[in-house]
Scaffold this active site. Structure first.
Site, PDB file in Angstrom:
ATOM      1  N   LYS A 252     -23.530  47.973  33.817  1.00  0.00           N
ATOM      2  CA  LYS A 252     -22.434  48.088  32.849  1.00  0.00           C
ATOM      3  C   LYS A 252     -22.255  49.561  32.490  1.00  0.00           C
ATOM      4  O   LYS A 252     -23.244  50.283  32.347  1.00  0.00           O
ATOM      5  CB  LYS A 252     -22.773  47.307  31.565  1.00  0.00           C
ATOM      6  CG  LYS A 252     -22.648  45.804  31.725  1.00  0.00           C
ATOM      7  CD  LYS A 252     -22.958  45.108  30.422  1.00  0.00           C
ATOM      8  CE  LYS A 252     -22.956  43.595  30.593  1.00  0.00           C
ATOM      9  NZ  LYS A 252     -21.638  43.042  30.884  1.00  0.00           N
ATOM     10  N   ARG A 327     -23.625  32.880  35.036  1.00  0.00           N
ATOM     11  CA  ARG A 327     -23.261  31.648  35.746  1.00  0.00           C
ATOM     12  C   ARG A 327     -24.346  31.241  36.736  1.00  0.00           C
ATOM     13  O   ARG A 327     -24.484  30.066  37.060  1.00  0.00           O
ATOM     14  CB  ARG A 327     -21.895  31.833  36.430  1.00  0.00           C
ATOM     15  CG  ARG A 327     -21.857  32.890  37.472  1.00  0.00           C
ATOM     16  CD  ARG A 327     -20.431  33.328  37.813  1.00  0.00           C
ATOM     17  NE  ARG A 327     -19.836  34.147  36.747  1.00  0.00           N
ATOM     18  CZ  ARG A 327     -18.594  34.581  36.747  1.00  0.00           C
ATOM     19  NH1 ARG A 327     -17.769  34.257  37.731  1.00  0.00           N
ATOM     20  NH2 ARG A 327     -18.136  35.330  35.767  1.00  0.00           N
TER      21      ARG A 327
HETATM   22  N1  BES Z   1     -22.673  38.933  29.298  1.00  0.00           N
HETATM   23  C1  BES Z   1     -21.466  39.246  29.931  1.00  0.00           C
HETATM   24  C2  BES Z   1     -20.238  38.758  29.171  1.00  0.00           C
HETATM   25  C3  BES Z   1     -20.021  39.304  27.777  1.00  0.00           C
HETATM   26  C4  BES Z   1     -19.092  40.291  27.559  1.00  0.00           C
HETATM   27  C5  BES Z   1     -20.685  38.767  26.706  1.00  0.00           C
HETATM   28  C6  BES Z   1     -18.876  40.763  26.285  1.00  0.00           C
HETATM   29  C7  BES Z   1     -20.479  39.233  25.412  1.00  0.00           C
HETATM   30  C8  BES Z   1     -19.568  40.224  25.198  1.00  0.00           C
HETATM   31  C9  BES Z   1     -21.416  38.637  31.334  1.00  0.00           C
HETATM   32  O1  BES Z   1     -22.635  38.474  31.966  1.00  0.00           O
HETATM   33  C10 BES Z   1     -20.599  39.557  32.177  1.00  0.00           C
HETATM   34  O2  BES Z   1     -20.969  40.677  32.323  1.00  0.00           O
HETATM   35  N2  BES Z   1     -19.504  39.050  32.730  1.00  0.00           N
HETATM   36  C11 BES Z   1     -18.643  39.811  33.545  1.00  0.00           C
HETATM   37  C12 BES Z   1     -18.230  38.960  34.713  1.00  0.00           C
HETATM   38  C13 BES Z   1     -17.486  39.687  35.770  1.00  0.00           C
HETATM   39  C14 BES Z   1     -18.389  40.666  36.475  1.00  0.00           C
HETATM   40  C15 BES Z   1     -16.925  38.701  36.758  1.00  0.00           C
HETATM   41  C16 BES Z   1     -17.426  40.198  32.705  1.00  0.00           C
HETATM   42  O3  BES Z   1     -16.973  39.417  31.912  1.00  0.00           O
HETATM   43  O4  BES Z   1     -16.956  41.335  32.871  1.00  0.00           O
HETATM   44 ZN    ZN Z   2     -23.298  40.227  32.972  1.00  0.00          ZN
END
Ligand code: BES
Ligand code: ZN
Ligand code: ZN
Length: 475
Positions: A252, A327
């Site tokens: 991230k 997921r």
């Molecule tokens: N944990 C995150 C989602 C999240 C975002 C939770 C903001 C709480 C606040 C999740 O694991 C994630 O990173 N999802 C990605 C998926 C994408 C790579 C398809 C996302 O939402 O960007």
């Molecule tokens: Zn994630």
């Protein structure tokens, strides 16, 4: 936190008086206090504060309706009063309600209890503290109803604590231990699988996400099966237990997107909290909860974009983004749920930024393959407890976006509709009726909203408990 029923509140340092008409305060206030109240009410205030003989009196004249909006107004009003009590450094508050209806009194006390929360564990000199006790002096609630409400409030506070606890105090093992402790306290059974067992079971999603971590994963199984259960096959709850999400090798970007990622076990916190409440309230329902847990890191042998992994149920997944880790661990747990032949699987997860972007902090996103009636029950209960859910479509075309040329599926969809393709991914791991709730926008707040504090909100606990009761027609 203690909520107790008590008629002897004269020693409470602060009194919260709630009524629908100022005249109802006559029995409780001196003529001088009443006169002051009248003057202030003329100025158009519905919430008045008085100070008499060393005791703070917070008088609230509240609306009478019984709809969801009124209930939420009551929660917000009493939460404001509690914040005032905290500023006044009161140790306890006595609530005296003449609202005269159980639903109204429930919301009033709930707002007070939900506002009465601080995460002060790591402060050597806390600036303020929650009240030690909320005494219910007069209300339409029975002693048992107050006890049940107390258990529910403890469950929400537990979920908030778990979310607020940072990674260096709560790794996957510690999250499992917290579930064990909750089970001991409330009376439900808890079993924890260690890494060896998880490997033996070939939970490929959970193991892949854990590869970059030094800390082992855990898989926690909670079960509440009272003799009195009204359901012959259980409802299974599944909660995302990513104790920290760096994104893995698909790291991230800093500075912002990672600092709140201790909240990525908000789904786990919600299902642990719900188990706690259901067991402590001794509800006659057979309920199972599963929590797959690990952190998601880019270390050592981290799983890599392009990897093909084999999941617990034997399906293969092409991992194209290691930040779509939730997921993967959830899918293993959802297919493991088959062991219980559940009548319904409900999963809660801080799954996608997409869900948070779409509707913000005011509600969670819901979708699924379950009967629309079931989704409607969630929707209705969500309104009642003000943990609202907005339903997204679940059309089959979204599912096709997950097709991969080299594996049974890939772990990301296209550039749009990300919350839905994530839900569709999960749904590929069960044929049972399935409800997916994405709490990415609601599990953790940057700024407080009424009785929802900054940080972990405990969202999902009250929604689940209310929906379970409505679904089975109990309580
Ligand atoms: N944990 C995150 C989602 C999240 C975002 C939770 C903001 C709480 C606040 C999740 O694991 C994630 O990173 N999802 C990605 C998926 C994408 C790579 C398809 C996302 O939402 O960007
Ligand atoms: Zn994630
Ligand atoms: Zn995540």
């Amino acid at each position: 936190m203690k909520i107790s029923r008590s008629t002897a509140t004269s020693n409470a340092q602060a009194m919260l008086l709630a009524c629908t008409a100022p005249t109802q305060l006559k029995a409780l206030l001196t003529p001088a206090q009443l006169a002051e109240l009248k003057v202030r009410n003329k100025q158009g205030e519905s919430q008045v504060e008085l100070y008499q003989n060393g005791q703070h009196l917070l008088c609230m004249v509240l609306p009478k309706g019984n709809d969801a909006a009124t209930l939420e107004k009551l929660r917000a009003a009493s939460s404001k009063a509690i914040q005032r009590c905290q500023e006044l450094r009161a140790k306890e508050v006595g609530i005296h309600s003449s609202l005269g209806r159980e639903g109204l009194d429930h919301a009033l006390i709930e707002g007070a209890a939900l506002a009465n929360y601080r995460f002060n564990r790591h402060l050597s000199k806390p600036k303020d503290a929650p009240l030690a006790r909320i005494k219910v002096a007069a209300s339409s609630l029975s002693a048992n109803a107050i006890k049940q409400l107390g258990a529910l409030m403890d469950a929400v506070h537990l979920a908030r604590d778990l979310v607020n606890e940072p990674l260096n105090h709560l790794n996957a093992k510690e999250l499992a231990s917290a579930a064990k402790m909750a089970g001991k306290e409330a009376g439900f059974k808890v079993e924890v699988f260690n890494k060896q067992k998880i490997a033996a079971l070939k939970m490929g999603g959970l193991l892949a996400v854990n590869q970059g971590s030094l800390d082992p994963p855990t898989f926690t199984i909670m079960e509440w099966k009272p003799k009195s259960a009204v359901n012959s096959s259980p409802m299974v709850l599944v909660g995302k237990g990513i104790v920290y999400d760096t994104g893995g090798l698909s790291l991230k970007p800093t500075p912002n997107s990672m600092d709140q990622m201790k909240c990525d076990m908000g789904g786990a916190a919600a299902v642990i909290g719900a188990m706690y409440a259901v067991a402590a309230q001794n509800l006659p329902v057979h309920l199972v909860a599963l929590v797959p847990a690990t952190d998601n890191r880019p270390g050592g042998n981290a799983y890599a974009p392009g990897d093909v992994i084999t999941m617990y149920d034997g399906q293969t997944v092409e991992v194209l983004n290691t930040d779509a880790e939730g997921r993967l661990v959830m899918a293993d747990a959802i297919s493991y749920a088959e062991k219980y032949q559940p009548e319904l699987i409900v999963d809660l997860a801080t799954l996608t930024g997409s869900a948070a972007h779409a509707i913000g902090t005011k509600g969670s996103v819901i979708m699924g393959s379950a009967d629309q009636k079931v989704l409607n029950t969630f929707q209705k209960c969500g309104e009642q407890v003000h943990e609202r859910v907005a339903q997204f479509p679940f059309w089959e075309e979204y599912d096709e976006e997950l097709d991969s040329p080299i594996a049974d599926m890939k772990n990301i969809g296209g550039t749009t509709g990300g919350a839905i393709t994530a839900g569709k991914f999960l749904n590929r791991f069960t044929k049972r009726p399935h409800v997916h709730i994405d709490i990415a926008g609601t599990a953790f707040l940057d700024t407080a909203e009424a009785y929802r504090p900054k940080g972990g909100t405990g969202v999902g606990v009250r929604l689940l408990v209310a929906t379970i009761k409505a679904h089975y027609g109990i309580g």
